[in-house]
Scaffold this motif. Structure first.
Motif, PDB file in Angstrom:
ATOM      1  N   MET A  66       0.852  -1.168   0.000  1.00 32.75           N
ATOM      2  CA  MET A  66       0.000   0.000   0.000  1.00 32.75           C
ATOM      3  C   MET A  66       0.901   1.235   0.000  1.00 32.75           C
ATOM      4  O   MET A  66       1.983   1.233   0.571  1.00 32.75           O
ATOM      5  N   LYS A  67       0.417   2.301  -0.607  1.00 36.43           N
ATOM      6  CA  LYS A  67       1.196   3.536  -0.688  1.00 36.43           C
ATOM      7  C   LYS A  67       0.822   4.472   0.462  1.00 36.43           C
ATOM      8  O   LYS A  67      -0.352   4.603   0.818  1.00 36.43           O
ATOM      9  N   TYR A  68       1.856   5.087   1.025  1.00 33.84           N
ATOM     10  CA  TYR A  68       1.702   6.005   2.138  1.00 33.84           C
ATOM     11  C   TYR A  68       2.515   7.261   1.874  1.00 33.84           C
ATOM     12  O   TYR A  68       3.470   7.251   1.098  1.00 33.84           O
ATOM     13  N   ASP A  86       5.982   2.794  -0.579  1.00 35.46           N
ATOM     14  CA  ASP A  86       5.149   1.600  -0.692  1.00 35.46           C
ATOM     15  C   ASP A  86       5.581   0.634   0.403  1.00 35.46           C
ATOM     16  O   ASP A  86       6.709   0.145   0.395  1.00 35.46           O
ATOM     17  N   THR A  88       5.218  -1.113   9.623  1.00 31.66           N
ATOM     18  CA  THR A  88       4.220  -0.215   9.032  1.00 31.66           C
ATOM     19  C   THR A  88       3.216   0.208  10.100  1.00 31.66           C
ATOM     20  O   THR A  88       2.881   1.391  10.215  1.00 31.66           O
ATOM     21  N   ARG A  89       2.758  -0.743  10.884  1.00 32.56           N
ATOM     22  CA  ARG A  89       1.790  -0.439  11.951  1.00 32.56           C
ATOM     23  C   ARG A  89       2.384   0.527  12.978  1.00 32.56           C
ATOM     24  O   ARG A  89       1.701   1.422  13.462  1.00 32.56           O
ATOM     25  N   LEU A  98       2.461   3.985  11.465  1.00 37.10           N
ATOM     26  CA  LEU A  98       1.098   4.521  11.457  1.00 37.10           C
ATOM     27  C   LEU A  98       0.714   5.016  12.851  1.00 37.10           C
ATOM     28  O   LEU A  98       0.129   6.089  13.003  1.00 37.10           O
ATOM     29  N   GLU A 152       1.084  -3.551   4.113  1.00 31.89           N
ATOM     30  CA  GLU A 152       0.032  -3.132   5.051  1.00 31.89           C
ATOM     31  C   GLU A 152       0.085  -3.845   6.390  1.00 31.89           C
ATOM     32  O   GLU A 152      -0.118  -3.248   7.432  1.00 31.89           O
ATOM     33  N   GLN A 153       0.302  -5.143   6.376  1.00 34.46           N
ATOM     34  CA  GLN A 153       0.203  -5.948   7.594  1.00 34.46           C
ATOM     35  C   GLN A 153       1.542  -6.139   8.304  1.00 34.46           C
ATOM     36  O   GLN A 153       1.668  -7.010   9.148  1.00 34.46           O
ATOM     37  N   PRO A 188      -2.012   6.998   4.909  1.00 32.16           N
ATOM     38  CA  PRO A 188      -2.410   6.266   3.702  1.00 32.16           C
ATOM     39  C   PRO A 188      -2.769   7.223   2.569  1.00 32.16           C
ATOM     40  O   PRO A 188      -3.412   8.249   2.789  1.00 32.16           O
TER      41      PRO A 188
END
Length: 65
Positions: free
Chosen positions: A1-3, A29, A37-38, A41, A32-33, A48
């Protein structure tokens, strides 16, 4: 996913060997999981980006029919 990344300049090597450089204001990029990344975030260093819809390949009826 792109952020969109907004933290300090950094880099990370994911468990699969993928190296990612992180620059403030840059699109990145990331999986997600993934725990990293978490974490980014949760720290609000990643935002996102909306998915971009594919452009139509044929002209629509409104464009000149």
């Amino acid at each position: 996913m792109k952020y969109l990344y907004s933290g300090p300049i950094s880099g990370v090597t994911l468990a699969d060997g993928q190296e990612i450089m992180l620059f403030p204001g840059a699109e990145v990029d990331m999986p997600e999981q993934h725990d990293y990344t978490r974490m980014l975030l949760a720290l609000r260093h990643l935002s996102p980006l909306p998915a971009v819809a594919a452009e139509p390949t044929s002209p629509s009826a409104e464009q000149g029919a």
